[in-house]
Design a protein around this motif. Structure first.
Motif, PDB file in Angstrom:
ATOM      1  N   ILE A 126      -8.806  22.188  -2.346  1.00 23.51           N
ATOM      2  CA  ILE A 126      -7.622  22.675  -1.631  1.00 23.51           C
ATOM      3  C   ILE A 126      -6.548  21.591  -1.584  1.00 23.51           C
ATOM      4  O   ILE A 126      -5.389  21.820  -1.885  1.00 23.51           O
ATOM      5  CB  ILE A 126      -7.990  23.116  -0.205  1.00 23.51           C
ATOM      6  CG1 ILE A 126      -9.045  24.241  -0.257  1.00 23.51           C
ATOM      7  CG2 ILE A 126      -6.742  23.587   0.540  1.00 23.51           C
ATOM      8  CD1 ILE A 126      -9.525  24.674   1.115  1.00 23.51           C
ATOM      9  N   HIS A 127      -6.986  20.396  -1.186  1.00 20.64           N
ATOM     10  CA  HIS A 127      -6.054  19.275  -1.082  1.00 20.64           C
ATOM     11  C   HIS A 127      -6.411  18.199  -2.095  1.00 20.64           C
ATOM     12  O   HIS A 127      -7.574  18.056  -2.494  1.00 20.64           O
ATOM     13  CB  HIS A 127      -6.085  18.676   0.325  1.00 20.64           C
ATOM     14  CG  HIS A 127      -5.859  19.666   1.413  1.00 20.64           C
ATOM     15  ND1 HIS A 127      -6.904  20.328   2.054  1.00 20.64           N
ATOM     16  CD2 HIS A 127      -4.718  20.147   1.967  1.00 20.64           C
ATOM     17  CE1 HIS A 127      -6.412  21.148   2.961  1.00 20.64           C
ATOM     18  NE2 HIS A 127      -5.080  21.060   2.930  1.00 20.64           N
ATOM     19  N   SER A 128      -5.427  17.444  -2.499  1.00 21.69           N
ATOM     20  CA  SER A 128      -5.669  16.322  -3.402  1.00 21.69           C
ATOM     21  C   SER A 128      -4.860  15.127  -2.920  1.00 21.69           C
ATOM     22  O   SER A 128      -3.713  15.270  -2.503  1.00 21.69           O
ATOM     23  CB  SER A 128      -5.269  16.681  -4.842  1.00 21.69           C
ATOM     24  OG  SER A 128      -3.895  17.009  -4.913  1.00 21.69           O
TER      25      SER A 128
ATOM     26  N   ILE B  34       0.855  -1.180   0.000  1.00 23.79           N
ATOM     27  CA  ILE B  34       0.000   0.000   0.000  1.00 23.79           C
ATOM     28  C   ILE B  34       0.897   1.237   0.000  1.00 23.79           C
ATOM     29  O   ILE B  34       1.796   1.362   0.824  1.00 23.79           O
ATOM     30  CB  ILE B  34      -0.915   0.032   1.229  1.00 23.79           C
ATOM     31  CG1 ILE B  34      -1.792  -1.232   1.259  1.00 23.79           C
ATOM     32  CG2 ILE B  34      -1.780   1.271   1.226  1.00 23.79           C
ATOM     33  CD1 ILE B  34      -2.643  -1.344   2.493  1.00 23.79           C
ATOM     34  N   SER B  35       0.643   2.148  -0.929  1.00 28.81           N
ATOM     35  CA  SER B  35       1.437   3.373  -0.976  1.00 28.81           C
ATOM     36  C   SER B  35       0.534   4.538  -1.343  1.00 28.81           C
ATOM     37  O   SER B  35      -0.576   4.360  -1.853  1.00 28.81           O
ATOM     38  CB  SER B  35       2.569   3.251  -1.993  1.00 28.81           C
ATOM     39  OG  SER B  35       2.049   2.975  -3.266  1.00 28.81           O
ATOM     40  N   ASP B  36       1.002   5.738  -1.092  1.00 27.83           N
ATOM     41  CA  ASP B  36       0.222   6.948  -1.367  1.00 27.83           C
ATOM     42  C   ASP B  36       0.645   7.569  -2.687  1.00 27.83           C
ATOM     43  O   ASP B  36       1.806   7.522  -3.078  1.00 27.83           O
ATOM     44  CB  ASP B  36       0.431   7.981  -0.250  1.00 27.83           C
ATOM     45  CG  ASP B  36      -0.175   7.516   1.059  1.00 27.83           C
ATOM     46  OD1 ASP B  36      -1.178   6.781   0.993  1.00 27.83           O
ATOM     47  OD2 ASP B  36       0.349   7.884   2.112  1.00 27.83           O
ATOM     48  N   HIS B  37      -0.334   8.130  -3.369  1.00 24.82           N
ATOM     49  CA  HIS B  37      -0.054   8.852  -4.610  1.00 24.82           C
ATOM     50  C   HIS B  37      -0.937  10.114  -4.623  1.00 24.82           C
ATOM     51  O   HIS B  37      -2.123  10.039  -4.368  1.00 24.82           O
ATOM     52  CB  HIS B  37      -0.381   7.983  -5.826  1.00 24.82           C
ATOM     53  CG  HIS B  37      -0.163   8.695  -7.115  1.00 24.82           C
ATOM     54  ND1 HIS B  37       1.083   8.935  -7.619  1.00 24.82           N
ATOM     55  CD2 HIS B  37      -1.056   9.221  -7.992  1.00 24.82           C
ATOM     56  CE1 HIS B  37       0.962   9.571  -8.766  1.00 24.82           C
ATOM     57  NE2 HIS B  37      -0.319   9.768  -9.007  1.00 24.82           N
ATOM     58  N   TYR B  38      -0.345  11.226  -4.885  1.00 22.94           N
ATOM     59  CA  TYR B  38      -1.058  12.495  -4.792  1.00 22.94           C
ATOM     60  C   TYR B  38      -1.327  13.090  -6.180  1.00 22.94           C
ATOM     61  O   TYR B  38      -0.522  12.954  -7.086  1.00 22.94           O
ATOM     62  CB  TYR B  38      -0.256  13.500  -3.962  1.00 22.94           C
ATOM     63  CG  TYR B  38      -0.050  13.052  -2.541  1.00 22.94           C
ATOM     64  CD1 TYR B  38      -1.021  13.312  -1.567  1.00 22.94           C
ATOM     65  CD2 TYR B  38       1.092  12.359  -2.184  1.00 22.94           C
ATOM     66  CE1 TYR B  38      -0.845  12.883  -0.262  1.00 22.94           C
ATOM     67  CE2 TYR B  38       1.272  11.930  -0.878  1.00 22.94           C
ATOM     68  CZ  TYR B  38       0.303  12.198   0.078  1.00 22.94           C
ATOM     69  OH  TYR B  38       0.485  11.764   1.368  1.00 22.94           O
ATOM     70  N   GLY B  39      -2.501  13.747  -6.319  1.00 17.22           N
ATOM     71  CA  GLY B  39      -2.757  14.490  -7.531  1.00 17.22           C
ATOM     72  C   GLY B  39      -3.955  14.036  -8.324  1.00 17.22           C
ATOM     73  O   GLY B  39      -4.134  14.492  -9.455  1.00 17.22           O
ATOM     74  N   ILE B  40      -4.810  13.148  -7.782  1.00 21.45           N
ATOM     75  CA  ILE B  40      -5.964  12.666  -8.537  1.00 21.45           C
ATOM     76  C   ILE B  40      -7.266  13.209  -7.948  1.00 21.45           C
ATOM     77  O   ILE B  40      -8.035  13.872  -8.622  1.00 21.45           O
ATOM     78  CB  ILE B  40      -5.978  11.125  -8.585  1.00 21.45           C
ATOM     79  CG1 ILE B  40      -4.719  10.617  -9.310  1.00 21.45           C
ATOM     80  CG2 ILE B  40      -7.227  10.620  -9.295  1.00 21.45           C
ATOM     81  CD1 ILE B  40      -4.624   9.119  -9.409  1.00 21.45           C
ATOM     82  N   GLU B  41      -7.563  12.926  -6.686  1.00 17.77           N
ATOM     83  CA  GLU B  41      -8.775  13.424  -6.036  1.00 17.77           C
ATOM     84  C   GLU B  41      -8.475  14.746  -5.323  1.00 17.77           C
ATOM     85  O   GLU B  41      -7.409  14.919  -4.755  1.00 17.77           O
ATOM     86  CB  GLU B  41      -9.302  12.399  -5.038  1.00 17.77           C
ATOM     87  CG  GLU B  41      -9.708  11.065  -5.673  1.00 17.77           C
ATOM     88  CD  GLU B  41     -10.892  11.191  -6.591  1.00 17.77           C
ATOM     89  OE1 GLU B  41     -11.678  12.158  -6.402  1.00 17.77           O
ATOM     90  OE2 GLU B  41     -11.040  10.348  -7.502  1.00 17.77           O
ATOM     91  N   SER B  42      -9.456  15.645  -5.349  1.00 16.70           N
ATOM     92  CA  SER B  42      -9.209  16.961  -4.745  1.00 16.70           C
ATOM     93  C   SER B  42     -10.512  17.521  -4.187  1.00 16.70           C
ATOM     94  O   SER B  42     -11.596  17.321  -4.740  1.00 16.70           O
ATOM     95  CB  SER B  42      -8.636  17.925  -5.785  1.00 16.70           C
ATOM     96  OG  SER B  42      -8.499  19.222  -5.242  1.00 16.70           O
ATOM     97  N   ASP B  43     -10.404  18.252  -3.053  1.00  8.44           N
ATOM     98  CA  ASP B  43     -11.556  18.960  -2.494  1.00  8.44           C
ATOM     99  C   ASP B  43     -11.478  20.445  -2.814  1.00  8.44           C
ATOM    100  O   ASP B  43     -12.176  21.274  -2.242  1.00  8.44           O
ATOM    101  CB  ASP B  43     -11.623  18.751  -0.977  1.00  8.44           C
ATOM    102  CG  ASP B  43     -10.393  19.280  -0.268  1.00  8.44           C
ATOM    103  OD1 ASP B  43      -9.489  19.823  -0.950  1.00  8.44           O
ATOM    104  OD2 ASP B  43     -10.322  19.146   0.974  1.00  8.44           O
TER     105      ASP B  43
END
Length: 237
Positions: A22-24, A11-20
């Motif tokens: 302000i944060h994704s 399990i690892s984190d990846h940023y840049g797909i879901e966003s509110d």
């Protein structure tokens, strides 16, 4: 015949797909399922890692360990199968037992290193394995054959058999379900003998290895050829 299924989950984190707005953030996991067969168990070994815990080994040292073993054996990382990590209960210090098998190099399908060869290669190249994996492999001490249980000059070989699936072990990034194999042994007959207790000598002359002009005489572990009258051995160069 299949014995058990080992589940490895990274399990690892990846940023840049879901966003509110302000944060994704996006988190994803990879599920890897490995089928452990009787052949893999028979041709596996257990190594002892010094100053190691289950959680520390899973993250981030599991990948380094697999890379180190693959390098030592000149095989691929995909050909290394780790199916048990277990704290050593026979000692008071922090030692982790890691059980694995490995495919032979060269693309030979489903052919594994024999356990004796695997143990020898790992032991002789412990220094290289330590440099790559950053983990110190201790000398082997799990040899059930030390009490010499085999008779009639049979060779004792330590083997593992499937016992039961163990609870999941987790770290920050890996969820791992090991199996707990049990130690066993197999007695191999010396060359030229067979039977439950190696009591039967094999007649190696049965296939007529000396040809029609030779007389085959069986001897312990082999045979010799004697030429009939008017015939001699032909040497080829």
């Amino acid at each position: 015949m299949y014995s058990v299924t080992v589940l490895l989950i990274w399990i690892s984190d990846h940023y840049g797909i879901e966003s509110d707005g302000i944060h994704s953030v996006t988190a994803f996991c990879t599920l890897r399922v490995t089928i452990i067969t009787d052949d893999m168990l028979t041709n596996s070994i257990t190594v002892r890692l010094e100053n190691m815990s289950q959680e520390k080994f899973l993250s981030p040292l599991l990948a380094l360990f697999v890379e180190g073993v693959a390098t030592v054996l000149s095989t691929t990382k995909e050909g290394i199968f780790v199916f048990n990590i277990q704290n050593d209960t026979d000692v008071s210090s922090n030692i982790l037992n890691v059980t694995f098998s490995a495919l032979l190099p060269g693309g030979i399908r489903n052919k594994f290193f024999p356990s004796e060869d695997l143990q020898e290669q790992i032991y002789l190249n412990r220094t290289l394995l330590t440099l790559i994996s950053t983990q110190r492999v201790l000398p082997f001490d799990d040899n059930i054959c030390l009490r010499e249980p085999c008779e009639n000059y049979m060779k004792c070989v330590s083997v593992l058999k499937f016992d039961s699936s163990a609870p999941f072990i987790s770290s920050n990034t890996v969820l791992f379900r090991p199996i707990h194999p049990i130690n066993g042994l197999r007695c191999r007959c010396p060359p030229g003998f067979t039977g439950d207790y190696c009591e039967t000598e094999i007649d190696l002359c049965y296939s007529n290895p000396c040809g029609n002009n030779g007389l085959c005489r069986s001897r312990e572990g082999g045979y010799t050829c004697e030429c009939h009258e008017d015939f001699t051995v032909l040497d080829t160069w």
